[in-house]
Design a protein around this motif. Structure first.
Motif, PDB file in Angstrom:
ATOM      1  N   MET A  80      27.718 -45.533  -6.002  1.00  0.00           N
ATOM      2  CA  MET A  80      28.530 -45.060  -4.881  1.00  0.00           C
ATOM      3  C   MET A  80      28.252 -43.582  -4.617  1.00  0.00           C
ATOM      4  N   LEU A  81      28.231 -42.794  -5.689  1.00  0.00           N
ATOM      5  CA  LEU A  81      27.972 -41.367  -5.542  1.00  0.00           C
ATOM      6  C   LEU A  81      26.566 -41.114  -5.000  1.00  0.00           C
ATOM      7  N   PHE A  82      25.559 -41.790  -5.553  1.00  0.00           N
ATOM      8  CA  PHE A  82      24.185 -41.623  -5.067  1.00  0.00           C
ATOM      9  C   PHE A  82      24.088 -41.976  -3.586  1.00  0.00           C
ATOM     10  N   THR A  83      24.763 -43.035  -3.172  1.00  0.00           N
ATOM     11  CA  THR A  83      24.710 -43.456  -1.775  1.00  0.00           C
ATOM     12  C   THR A  83      25.337 -42.393  -0.874  1.00  0.00           C
ATOM     13  N   LEU A  84      26.458 -41.862  -1.285  1.00  0.00           N
ATOM     14  CA  LEU A  84      27.128 -40.841  -0.478  1.00  0.00           C
ATOM     15  C   LEU A  84      26.334 -39.534  -0.420  1.00  0.00           C
ATOM     16  N   VAL A  85      25.802 -39.109  -1.549  1.00  0.00           N
ATOM     17  CA  VAL A  85      25.077 -37.834  -1.576  1.00  0.00           C
ATOM     18  C   VAL A  85      23.720 -37.972  -0.892  1.00  0.00           C
ATOM     19  N   ALA A  86      22.977 -39.043  -1.204  1.00  0.00           N
ATOM     20  CA  ALA A  86      21.679 -39.253  -0.551  1.00  0.00           C
ATOM     21  C   ALA A  86      21.858 -39.428   0.952  1.00  0.00           C
ATOM     22  N   GLY A  87      22.988 -39.997   1.355  1.00  0.00           N
ATOM     23  CA  GLY A  87      23.267 -40.199   2.774  1.00  0.00           C
ATOM     24  C   GLY A  87      23.431 -38.909   3.551  1.00  0.00           C
ATOM     25  N   LEU A  88      23.657 -37.801   2.866  1.00  0.00           N
ATOM     26  CA  LEU A  88      23.759 -36.516   3.559  1.00  0.00           C
ATOM     27  C   LEU A  88      22.436 -36.109   4.188  1.00  0.00           C
ATOM     28  N   LYS A  89      21.340 -36.500   3.557  1.00  0.00           N
ATOM     29  CA  LYS A  89      20.021 -36.162   4.103  1.00  0.00           C
ATOM     30  C   LYS A  89      19.325 -37.373   4.700  1.00  0.00           C
ATOM     31  N   TYR A  90      19.522 -38.526   4.082  1.00  0.00           N
ATOM     32  CA  TYR A  90      18.847 -39.762   4.511  1.00  0.00           C
ATOM     33  C   TYR A  90      19.884 -40.856   4.765  1.00  0.00           C
ATOM     34  N   PRO A  91      20.694 -40.726   5.797  1.00  0.00           N
ATOM     35  CA  PRO A  91      21.795 -41.685   5.975  1.00  0.00           C
ATOM     36  C   PRO A  91      21.337 -43.127   6.147  1.00  0.00           C
ATOM     37  N   ASN A  92      20.303 -43.354   6.930  1.00  0.00           N
ATOM     38  CA  ASN A  92      19.858 -44.734   7.142  1.00  0.00           C
ATOM     39  C   ASN A  92      19.247 -45.320   5.880  1.00  0.00           C
ATOM     40  N   ALA A  93      18.377 -44.559   5.228  1.00  0.00           N
ATOM     41  CA  ALA A  93      17.739 -45.045   4.000  1.00  0.00           C
ATOM     42  C   ALA A  93      18.775 -45.278   2.906  1.00  0.00           C
ATOM     43  N   ALA A  94      19.741 -44.393   2.790  1.00  0.00           N
ATOM     44  CA  ALA A  94      20.782 -44.540   1.762  1.00  0.00           C
ATOM     45  C   ALA A  94      21.639 -45.776   2.041  1.00  0.00           C
ATOM     46  N   ALA A  95      21.983 -45.995   3.295  1.00  0.00           N
ATOM     47  CA  ALA A  95      22.783 -47.174   3.639  1.00  0.00           C
ATOM     48  C   ALA A  95      22.010 -48.460   3.384  1.00  0.00           C
ATOM     49  N   ILE A  96      20.737 -48.476   3.739  1.00  0.00           N
ATOM     50  CA  ILE A  96      19.911 -49.666   3.506  1.00  0.00           C
ATOM     51  C   ILE A  96      19.747 -49.915   2.017  1.00  0.00           C
ATOM     52  N   VAL A 141      18.350 -36.703  -5.965  1.00  0.00           N
ATOM     53  CA  VAL A 141      17.813 -35.567  -6.712  1.00  0.00           C
ATOM     54  C   VAL A 141      16.731 -34.832  -5.927  1.00  0.00           C
ATOM     55  N   PHE A 142      15.773 -35.568  -5.405  1.00  0.00           N
ATOM     56  CA  PHE A 142      14.629 -34.912  -4.778  1.00  0.00           C
ATOM     57  C   PHE A 142      14.865 -34.552  -3.315  1.00  0.00           C
ATOM     58  N   GLY A 143      15.852 -35.166  -2.705  1.00  0.00           N
ATOM     59  CA  GLY A 143      16.129 -34.859  -1.309  1.00  0.00           C
ATOM     60  C   GLY A 143      17.246 -33.858  -1.158  1.00  0.00           C
ATOM     61  N   VAL A 144      18.403 -34.230  -1.583  1.00  0.00           N
ATOM     62  CA  VAL A 144      19.586 -33.422  -1.338  1.00  0.00           C
ATOM     63  C   VAL A 144      19.731 -32.283  -2.340  1.00  0.00           C
ATOM     64  N   ALA A 145      19.600 -32.588  -3.625  1.00  0.00           N
ATOM     65  CA  ALA A 145      19.802 -31.555  -4.639  1.00  0.00           C
ATOM     66  C   ALA A 145      18.797 -30.427  -4.463  1.00  0.00           C
ATOM     67  N   LYS A 146      17.569 -30.759  -4.075  1.00  0.00           N
ATOM     68  CA  LYS A 146      16.545 -29.746  -3.836  1.00  0.00           C
ATOM     69  C   LYS A 146      17.016 -28.766  -2.763  1.00  0.00           C
ATOM     70  N   ASP A 147      17.614 -29.304  -1.693  1.00  0.00           N
ATOM     71  CA  ASP A 147      18.108 -28.431  -0.621  1.00  0.00           C
ATOM     72  C   ASP A 147      19.294 -27.593  -1.071  1.00  0.00           C
ATOM     73  N   LEU A 148      20.146 -28.158  -1.917  1.00  0.00           N
ATOM     74  CA  LEU A 148      21.318 -27.426  -2.377  1.00  0.00           C
ATOM     75  C   LEU A 148      20.946 -26.282  -3.309  1.00  0.00           C
ATOM     76  N   LEU A 149      19.823 -26.434  -4.009  1.00  0.00           N
ATOM     77  CA  LEU A 149      19.419 -25.406  -4.963  1.00  0.00           C
ATOM     78  C   LEU A 149      18.613 -24.293  -4.340  1.00  0.00           C
ATOM     79  N   THR A 150      18.207 -24.465  -3.097  1.00  0.00           N
ATOM     80  CA  THR A 150      17.479 -23.398  -2.411  1.00  0.00           C
ATOM     81  C   THR A 150      18.470 -22.639  -1.540  1.00  0.00           C
ATOM     82  N   PHE A 151      18.854 -21.500  -2.006  1.00  0.00           N
ATOM     83  CA  PHE A 151      19.915 -20.728  -1.338  1.00  0.00           C
ATOM     84  C   PHE A 151      19.363 -19.987  -0.161  1.00  0.00           C
TER      85      PHE A 151
END
Length: 151
Positions: A80-96, A141-151
């Motif tokens: 559930m958490l992965f789907t919600l967080v990944a959906g921030l950057k890849y909403p369609n892919a995360a939902a699928i 990890v590679f989509g959303v977290a990468k963006d969050l760690l680049t300030f």
């Protein structure tokens, strides 16, 4: 103050993570509860004994349902958490991917409980959920977290 901008189609990951996955959990619980009665395994016991399984095939089926449900609970919250967080950057892919996870978890449940294969080996028909869960983790990890760690 931090502002989070949600993608326009973020409703799809929400529907999967907070709708479909919990609904599948309800189905798991309902099946397990109905089989508990047929297996004659009283609360608070989680599983039938080996002797009970030898004497009553419904006890073995209950054990399979109970284990499938436990495995679901071990994996649902992170999915559930992965789907919600990944959906921030890849909403369609995360939902699928989330919907695919629900599909394969349904096959896992069906195969485990109703296939009639010994020791619940029918669960393997839904084992692809692990790959989908890994894909959701990767998107997180590679989509959303990468963006969050680049300030």
């Amino acid at each position: 103050m931090i502002t989070i901008t949600l993608p326009e189609n973020y409703g799809a990951p929400i529907a999967v993570a907070l709708g479909a996955i919990p609904f599948l959990g309800f189905i798991h619980g309902s099946i397990t509860t109905s089989l508990r009665k047929a297996a004659k395994v009283p609360y608070p016991h989680s599983y039938a004994t080996i002797e009970e399984c030898k004497a009553n095939p419904k006890a073995e089926q209950f054990n399979c349902a109970q284990r499938a449900h436990s495995n679901f609970l071990e994996n649902a919250s992170q999915t559930m958490l992965f789907t919600l967080v990944a959906g921030l950057k890849y909403p369609n892919a995360a939902a699928i991917a989330g919907a695919a996870w629900v599909f394969f978890r349904s096959l896992f449940l069906y195969g485990y409980v109703y296939s009639g294969k010994p020791q619940g080996k029918g669960r393997m028909m839904g084992g692809f959920f692990w790959l989908v869960q890994g894909a959701l983790w990767g998107m997180t990890v590679f989509g959303v977290a990468k963006d969050l760690l680049t300030f």
